[in-house]
Design a protein around this motif. Structure first.
Motif, PDB file in Angstrom:
ATOM      1  N   SER A  28       3.734   4.383   3.552  1.00 48.25           N
ATOM      2  CA  SER A  28       2.497   3.784   3.037  1.00 48.25           C
ATOM      3  C   SER A  28       1.365   4.800   3.061  1.00 48.25           C
ATOM      4  CB  SER A  28       2.117   2.550   3.856  1.00 48.25           C
ATOM      5  OG  SER A  28       1.427   2.929   5.026  1.00 48.25           O
TER       6      SER A  28
ATOM      7  N   LYS B  45       0.518  10.648   9.616  1.00 44.21           N
ATOM      8  CA  LYS B  45      -0.332  10.275  10.758  1.00 44.21           C
ATOM      9  C   LYS B  45       0.479   9.537  11.819  1.00 44.21           C
ATOM     10  CE  LYS B  45      -3.492   7.903   8.582  1.00 44.21           C
ATOM     11  NZ  LYS B  45      -4.746   7.156   8.299  1.00 44.21           N
ATOM     12  N   ARG B  46       1.596   8.966  11.403  1.00 44.79           N
ATOM     13  CA  ARG B  46       2.460   8.255  12.346  1.00 44.79           C
ATOM     14  C   ARG B  46       3.905   8.407  11.895  1.00 44.79           C
ATOM     15  NH1 ARG B  46      -0.314   2.455  10.868  1.00 44.79           N
ATOM     16  NH2 ARG B  46       0.572   2.145   8.788  1.00 44.79           N
TER      17      ARG B  46
ATOM     18  N   ASN C  95       0.829  -1.205   0.000  1.00 47.86           N
ATOM     19  CA  ASN C  95       0.000   0.000   0.000  1.00 47.86           C
ATOM     20  C   ASN C  95       0.864   1.257   0.000  1.00 47.86           C
ATOM     21  OD1 ASN C  95      -2.570   1.154  -0.133  1.00 47.86           O
ATOM     22  ND2 ASN C  95      -2.708   1.421   2.085  1.00 47.86           N
TER      23      ASN C  95
ATOM     24  N   ASP D 255      -1.258   4.325   4.494  1.00 50.14           N
ATOM     25  CA  ASP D 255      -1.785   4.289   5.858  1.00 50.14           C
ATOM     26  C   ASP D 255      -1.031   5.224   6.794  1.00 50.14           C
ATOM     27  OD1 ASP D 255      -3.648   2.280   5.177  1.00 50.14           O
ATOM     28  OD2 ASP D 255      -2.087   0.745   5.388  1.00 50.14           O
ATOM     29  N   ASP D 256       0.156   5.670   6.369  1.00 48.88           N
ATOM     30  CA  ASP D 256       0.981   6.555   7.205  1.00 48.88           C
ATOM     31  C   ASP D 256       0.600   8.015   7.069  1.00 48.88           C
ATOM     32  OD1 ASP D 256       2.639   4.471   8.166  1.00 48.88           O
ATOM     33  OD2 ASP D 256       3.921   4.585   6.399  1.00 48.88           O
TER      34      ASP D 256
ATOM     35  N   GLU E 105      -2.319  11.325   5.897  1.00 50.67           N
ATOM     36  CA  GLU E 105      -3.696  11.784   5.768  1.00 50.67           C
ATOM     37  C   GLU E 105      -3.970  12.128   4.304  1.00 50.67           C
ATOM     38  OE1 GLU E 105      -4.400  15.084   8.332  1.00 50.67           O
ATOM     39  OE2 GLU E 105      -3.965  13.967  10.182  1.00 50.67           O
TER      40      GLU E 105
END
Length: 446
Positions: free
Chosen positions: A421, A411-412, A398, A423-424, A426
């Protein structure tokens, strides 16, 4: 080898190839510099958000002001002159333009411009490799369905590499590797726009001339542009990126066939069919002998002993075994050559390289340790560099494509050299581009 005669015939009929250019930066300026010297090549419109910059670019490449003073596209069409606009949509909607050159360098804008051009029945020459690596496969598919051409820009290295790959395959040799030269050392990876001029020999006057963008030059320096271009070549040729990114082995002209062959044969490739870079510097900074910093190359294998003997008889550069040879093109002239793509699309309806599969990607990779809340600043910036990896790995992890890594918040936390990724971060805009990327996954090739 007949584009000039085909164009002459069109011009004699009073039907010049009519072109619209989006983006009047360095690449666009080079295109414009040559356009006025090609009979039958009519730049009807130039779109740029900064009209003052566009006017300055035209003046810098020796266009007389009256040549780009047309008040409308229709007037430019009728008089053989050029209309400037700050609204690309107006240019894309004008029926009199046959080919659109997208040269903004902005990936999401480039994709949207290409989609609008395809919908309007215009051929697209995509200078914007950032956009091509992000969504080139799906753009090319849409162009084919619409009956128009979507093409890489000749003069830029990816198109030249595609041409060399096509030569290898058309001659019946076994394709082993394709790549380009580049001024690169491992420590360049962490260059920023604040330090980039330390890696060039430009004078202060040159840097301040208006043609030199520090983020753009930093993208070349830190290896990001290499990742983008080599992933684009993989998508166009069906070749592969190395699993863990480009290796940048140092290699001079005399070393290409020895270095760019599989490890099982004494080379440095993980397998056949790989794209990579021939670095022009050793890891300690020494300049490689006979480096090909501005060139492009292919390596290939003879299919039989007779062909191997011919390699030797005709002076081809080979490895020690004589089975592997290399061919190269020493230079590329960027926008000065891009008319070849325009004319190929308009006159032959043939691209000079085009993405066919989603086979590789250029993904954002951290230049340092960064905390949640930090903002990424995209290609050529302070925070990320691009790694060229197989598309299958990018999808599995991803991964955040480099073209969508500008002005996004973490975000992290991420650590240096970690692939960032989706997912990391926004995701707050560019949702249409994310949807297009998701659609492109059905063109995934493993």
């Amino acid at each position: 080898m007949n584009l000039s005669s085909m164009l002459a015939a069109r011009a004699a009929e009073g039907k010049p190839v009519r072109v619209g250019l989006i983006g009047a930066g360095k690449f666009g300026s080079m295109i414009l510099s040559q356009a006025r010297h090609i009979d039958g090549f009519h730049v009807v419109g130039v779109a740029d958000l900064d009209l003052t910059k566009a006017q300055a670019s035209l003046t810098r490449v020796h266009w007389e002001q009256e040549r780009f003073a047309a008040p409308t596209f229709s007037d430019a069409f009728d008089t053989g002159t050029t209309c400037l606009t700050d609204n690309a949509a107006d240019l894309l909607e004008f029926d009199g333009i046959e080919v659109v050159i997208e040269a903004t360098g902005h990936p999401t804008a480039g994709i949207r411009h290409a989609l609008a051009a395809i919908d309007a029945g215009k051929h697209v020459v995509m200078v914007n490799v950032e956009a091509d690596v992000l969504a080139g496969a799906i753009l090319a598919e849409r162009a084919r369905k619409a009956g128009v051409v979507y093409s890489m820009a000749y003069g830029d290295q990816p198109a030249a590499m595609c041409e060399l790959v096509d030569w290898v395959r058309a001659c019946g040799f076994e394709l082993v590797a394709a790549g380009k030269g580049m001024n690169f050392c491992p420590n360049y990876r962490y260059s920023t726009p604040d330090t980039v001029w330390d890696f060039f020999d430009f004078t202060e006057e040159q840097v301040n001339s208006g043609d030199f963008n520090p983020k753009m030059y930093n993208s070349f320096t830190d290896g990001t542009k290499a990742a983008i271009e080599m992933a684009a070549v993989a998508n166009a040729t069906g070749m592969d990126c190395p699993h863990d990114g480009l290796a940048f082995p140092p290699a001079g002209l005399q070393d290409l066939a020895e270095v760019f062959k599989p490890r099982t044969e004494g080379g440095q490739l993980e397998k056949n069919g790989i794209v990579d870079i021939a670095a022009s510097r050793e890891p300690d900074g020494r300049v490689v002998l006979n480096n090909i910093q501005y060139g492009m190359f292919v390596t290939f294998r003879a299919p039989n002993a007779y062909t191997r003997d011919c390699f030797n008889q005709y002076g081809l550069m080979t490895d020690k075994s004589g089975w592997y040879g290399s061919m190269w093109r020493p230079f590329h002239l960027i926008g000065l050559e891009t008319a070849i793509s325009v004319l190929s699309a308009a006159l032959r309806r043939e691209p000079t390289g085009t993405s066919r599969l989603y086979r590789a990607d250029a993904v954002a990779t951290a230049k340092g340790d960064f905390a949640a809340g930090d903002m990424l600043d995209g290609e050529g910036g302070h925070k990320v560099w691009a790694k060229a990896i197989p598309a299958s790995r990018a999808v599995a992890e991803n991964a955040l494509p480099i073209g969508l890594a500008h002005h996004v918040k973490l975000k992290r936390a991420v650590r240096r050299d970690q692939i960032v990724s989706l997912d990391d971060v926004e995701i707050v805009d560019d949702l249409d581009i994310h949807a297009l990327r998701k659609e492109q996954e059905r063109l995934l090739s493993t």
